[in-house]
Design a protein around this motif. Sequence first.
Motif, mmCIF file in Angstrom:
data_model
loop_
_atom_site.group_PDB
_atom_site.id
_atom_site.type_symbol
_atom_site.label_atom_id
_atom_site.label_comp_id
_atom_site.label_asym_id
_atom_site.label_seq_id
_atom_site.Cartn_x
_atom_site.Cartn_y
_atom_site.Cartn_z
ATOM 1 N N MET A 179 83.675 38.425 40.199
ATOM 2 C CA MET A 179 83.080 39.748 39.985
ATOM 3 C C MET A 179 81.603 39.573 39.668
ATOM 4 S SD MET A 179 83.968 42.468 36.935
ATOM 5 C CE MET A 179 82.860 41.743 35.701
ATOM 6 N N HIS A 180 80.759 40.462 40.199
ATOM 7 C CA HIS A 180 79.323 40.411 39.935
ATOM 8 C C HIS A 180 78.955 41.428 38.856
ATOM 9 C CE1 HIS A 180 77.746 37.878 43.356
ATOM 10 N NE2 HIS A 180 79.016 38.055 43.704
ATOM 11 N N TRP A 181 78.066 41.016 37.958
ATOM 12 C CA TRP A 181 77.585 41.879 36.875
ATOM 13 C C TRP A 181 76.070 42.005 37.009
ATOM 14 C CZ3 TRP A 181 77.732 40.527 30.926
ATOM 15 C CH2 TRP A 181 77.545 41.702 30.189
ATOM 16 N N GLU A 182 75.583 43.206 37.309
ATOM 17 C CA GLU A 182 74.155 43.395 37.550
ATOM 18 C C GLU A 182 73.337 43.134 36.289
ATOM 19 O OE1 GLU A 182 70.959 46.842 38.902
ATOM 20 O OE2 GLU A 182 73.105 47.172 39.201
ATOM 21 N N LEU B 185 97.765 41.896 33.909
ATOM 22 C CA LEU B 185 96.302 41.946 33.835
ATOM 23 C C LEU B 185 95.725 41.065 32.741
ATOM 24 C CD1 LEU B 185 95.621 45.764 34.425
ATOM 25 C CD2 LEU B 185 96.164 43.957 36.058
ATOM 26 N N TRP B 186 96.533 40.167 32.170
ATOM 27 C CA TRP B 186 96.013 39.188 31.213
ATOM 28 C C TRP B 186 95.083 38.234 31.956
ATOM 29 C CZ3 TRP B 186 97.157 38.470 25.902
ATOM 30 C CH2 TRP B 186 96.657 37.283 25.352
ATOM 31 N N ILE B 187 93.912 37.985 31.397
ATOM 32 C CA ILE B 187 92.936 37.074 32.003
ATOM 33 C C ILE B 187 93.129 35.690 31.384
ATOM 34 C CG2 ILE B 187 90.478 36.576 32.308
ATOM 35 C CD1 ILE B 187 89.971 39.571 32.350
ATOM 36 N N TRP B 188 93.624 34.758 32.194
ATOM 37 C CA TRP B 188 93.954 33.413 31.716
ATOM 38 C C TRP B 188 92.766 32.456 31.791
ATOM 39 C CZ3 TRP B 188 98.510 32.745 29.386
ATOM 40 C CH2 TRP B 188 99.528 33.663 29.644
ATOM 41 N N ASP C 29 96.133 41.854 41.616
ATOM 42 C CA ASP C 29 96.207 41.757 40.149
ATOM 43 C C ASP C 29 94.845 41.480 39.545
ATOM 44 O OD1 ASP C 29 98.897 42.175 40.364
ATOM 45 O OD2 ASP C 29 99.479 40.091 40.019
ATOM 46 N N VAL C 30 94.132 40.515 40.110
ATOM 47 C CA VAL C 30 92.845 40.145 39.523
ATOM 48 C C VAL C 30 91.811 41.238 39.742
ATOM 49 C CG1 VAL C 30 92.061 38.882 41.584
ATOM 50 C CG2 VAL C 30 91.143 38.283 39.336
ATOM 51 N N GLU C 31 91.879 41.936 40.860
ATOM 52 C CA GLU C 31 90.948 43.039 41.092
ATOM 53 C C GLU C 31 91.247 44.198 40.154
ATOM 54 O OE1 GLU C 31 90.809 44.080 45.193
ATOM 55 O OE2 GLU C 31 90.398 42.036 45.875
ATOM 56 N N ARG C 32 92.534 44.447 39.884
ATOM 57 C CA ARG C 32 92.888 45.483 38.913
ATOM 58 C C ARG C 32 92.411 45.092 37.516
ATOM 59 N NH1 ARG C 32 97.934 46.611 37.673
ATOM 60 N NH2 ARG C 32 98.815 44.635 38.390
ATOM 61 N N ALA C 33 92.502 43.792 37.201
ATOM 62 C CA ALA C 33 92.022 43.330 35.891
ATOM 63 C C ALA C 33 90.520 43.566 35.752
ATOM 64 C CB ALA C 33 92.347 41.845 35.707
ATOM 65 N N PHE C 34 89.763 43.298 36.820
ATOM 66 C CA PHE C 34 88.322 43.571 36.792
ATOM 67 C C PHE C 34 88.065 45.066 36.586
ATOM 68 C CE2 PHE C 34 87.444 39.653 39.627
ATOM 69 C CZ PHE C 34 87.291 38.860 38.506
ATOM 70 N N GLY C 35 88.829 45.900 37.286
ATOM 71 C CA GLY C 35 88.631 47.340 37.168
ATOM 72 C C GLY C 35 88.919 47.860 35.773
ATOM 73 N N VAL C 36 90.027 47.397 35.169
ATOM 74 C CA VAL C 36 90.371 47.821 33.811
ATOM 75 C C VAL C 36 89.336 47.317 32.817
ATOM 76 C CG1 VAL C 36 92.069 47.557 31.970
ATOM 77 C CG2 VAL C 36 92.830 47.996 34.306
ATOM 78 N N LEU C 37 88.864 46.081 32.998
ATOM 79 C CA LEU C 37 87.841 45.526 32.110
ATOM 80 C C LEU C 37 86.573 46.368 32.152
ATOM 81 C CD1 LEU C 37 87.110 42.970 30.310
ATOM 82 C CD2 LEU C 37 86.072 42.041 32.391
ATOM 83 N N ILE D 169 86.255 49.560 33.142
ATOM 84 C CA ILE D 169 86.473 50.927 32.653
ATOM 85 C C ILE D 169 86.613 50.932 31.138
ATOM 86 C CG2 ILE D 169 88.120 52.839 32.643
ATOM 87 C CD1 ILE D 169 88.675 52.231 35.578
ATOM 88 N N ARG D 170 87.343 49.948 30.611
ATOM 89 C CA ARG D 170 87.574 49.905 29.165
ATOM 90 C C ARG D 170 86.290 49.577 28.411
ATOM 91 N NH1 ARG D 170 92.582 46.661 28.362
ATOM 92 N NH2 ARG D 170 93.637 48.673 28.422
ATOM 93 N N TRP D 171 85.503 48.659 28.928
ATOM 94 C CA TRP D 171 84.234 48.270 28.294
ATOM 95 C C TRP D 171 83.122 48.537 29.313
ATOM 96 C CZ3 TRP D 171 86.121 48.018 23.770
ATOM 97 C CH2 TRP D 171 87.346 47.413 23.524
ATOM 98 N N VAL D 172 82.533 49.712 29.207
ATOM 99 C CA VAL D 172 81.586 50.186 30.224
ATOM 100 C C VAL D 172 80.382 49.267 30.351
ATOM 101 C CG1 VAL D 172 80.168 52.156 30.930
ATOM 102 C CG2 VAL D 172 82.342 52.544 29.771
ATOM 103 N N ILE D 173 80.068 48.523 29.292
ATOM 104 C CA ILE D 173 78.908 47.627 29.341
ATOM 105 C C ILE D 173 79.067 46.588 30.441
ATOM 106 C CG2 ILE D 173 79.794 45.994 27.627
ATOM 107 C CD1 ILE D 173 76.945 45.731 26.571
ATOM 108 N N THR D 174 80.318 46.204 30.763
ATOM 109 C CA THR D 174 80.543 45.195 31.804
ATOM 110 C C THR D 174 80.410 45.775 33.209
ATOM 111 O OG1 THR D 174 82.939 45.603 31.812
ATOM 112 C CG2 THR D 174 82.101 43.918 30.303
ATOM 113 N N HIS D 175 80.323 47.096 33.298
ATOM 114 C CA HIS D 175 80.155 47.715 34.612
ATOM 115 C C HIS D 175 78.711 47.598 35.089
ATOM 116 C CE1 HIS D 175 80.104 50.906 37.721
ATOM 117 N NE2 HIS D 175 81.370 50.611 37.857
ATOM 118 N N GLY D 176 77.792 47.432 34.118
ATOM 119 C CA GLY D 176 76.399 47.211 34.445
ATOM 120 C C GLY D 176 75.680 48.497 34.835
ATOM 121 N N PRO D 177 74.375 48.398 35.031
ATOM 122 C CA PRO D 177 73.573 47.186 34.798
ATOM 123 C C PRO D 177 73.367 46.897 33.311
ATOM 124 C CG PRO D 177 72.159 49.010 35.419
ATOM 125 C CD PRO D 177 73.559 49.520 35.550
ATOM 126 N N ILE D 178 73.176 45.612 32.990
ATOM 127 C CA ILE D 178 73.018 45.181 31.609
ATOM 128 C C ILE D 178 71.536 44.916 31.353
ATOM 129 C CG2 ILE D 178 73.463 42.771 32.224
ATOM 130 C CD1 ILE D 178 74.493 44.501 28.946
#
Length: 348
Positions: A126-129, A160-163, A247-255, A257-266
Amino acid sequence: MGIFTPENLKALFKPKKRRYIKRDREDAAQQLWKDYFAENPVFPPEYFRRRFRMRRQLFLRILNDITTHDNFFKQKPDATGRMGVHPYIEDDKQYLCSSNESDIAHLLQEGEERGFPSMLGCIDCMHWEWKNCPKRWHGTHKGRGRKPTLILEAIASKNLWIWHAFFGMAGLHIDVNVLDHSPVFNRIINGIIPPVNYEMNGHHRTLGYYLSDGIYPKWAALIQTIPHPTTEKDKLFAQRQEAVRKDVERAFGVLQIRWVITHGPIYYWKKEDLSKIMRTCIILHNMIIENEGDTNILEWTPPTDESVYLPQYNRDRSFLAAHISTRLSRIRNVENNGDLRRDLMEHL
């Protein structure tokens, strides 16, 4: 007569007092307590979760750990003697650790139930701006959309647990470059990963694998879809692989949405700060998954009659090189990738 008389100069340079604004911090803290944290709060549990992104008991547990660990978050008097902001307003168990023997057993069972025996999860990037990326780094960090980004490589399972999380590579890189620098296979190379043993179509295998998209290399530890399926078997395998790999793409999406700071830009300047933010968000994400799901991550310890340790190779460097070469060849074996995919197609 000049306008800059001693009286005018005195008035001009007279120090001004800072304006005081009464913010009613105490009343705000009391109201917040009544609304969400009292024994009989105003708002029901679903409102608490919507506002704080987690359940009340998990929030209180995190708050207690933070205030115990860091004195900064404790409520205390300020310089004027007035009580400071309450930690409710401001606001280790390993939640980002490698999978142990119990975790691998759970992942193998989950993979078997979904038609992919010995699957250990799904891998993707996943890319984070990075808005405030230094200008001198733009050439190496401009990736998707021609904007500077940092890359997060992650492995996620069905819940959606990130291992696994590897963060910080420049956005110009593609997933294969990130994989070359990632420590995802280090435990296999060092020989300290719990064993994986399974039978499929009469073939005994001891190496788990991850589902990936087509950009990843065809290694024994990475299974891709079939880009242009023609037969019914090919179509079924492609459909099932692509569905599970989400699964991993859904995990990125939930991450995000739940923590908007990770959606960027930072807007932070230092890469170290961005790494800490991303790691914190992933840990909180996993804590919520555990609190709201059936995941029970226990700290694994070896049996009393078993010794688990990192092999000591420093006495003989040729021995170390031989072991690393053998295990890398096993992971990157292209022929085994094809054999395993054919076995999976027959199994489905």
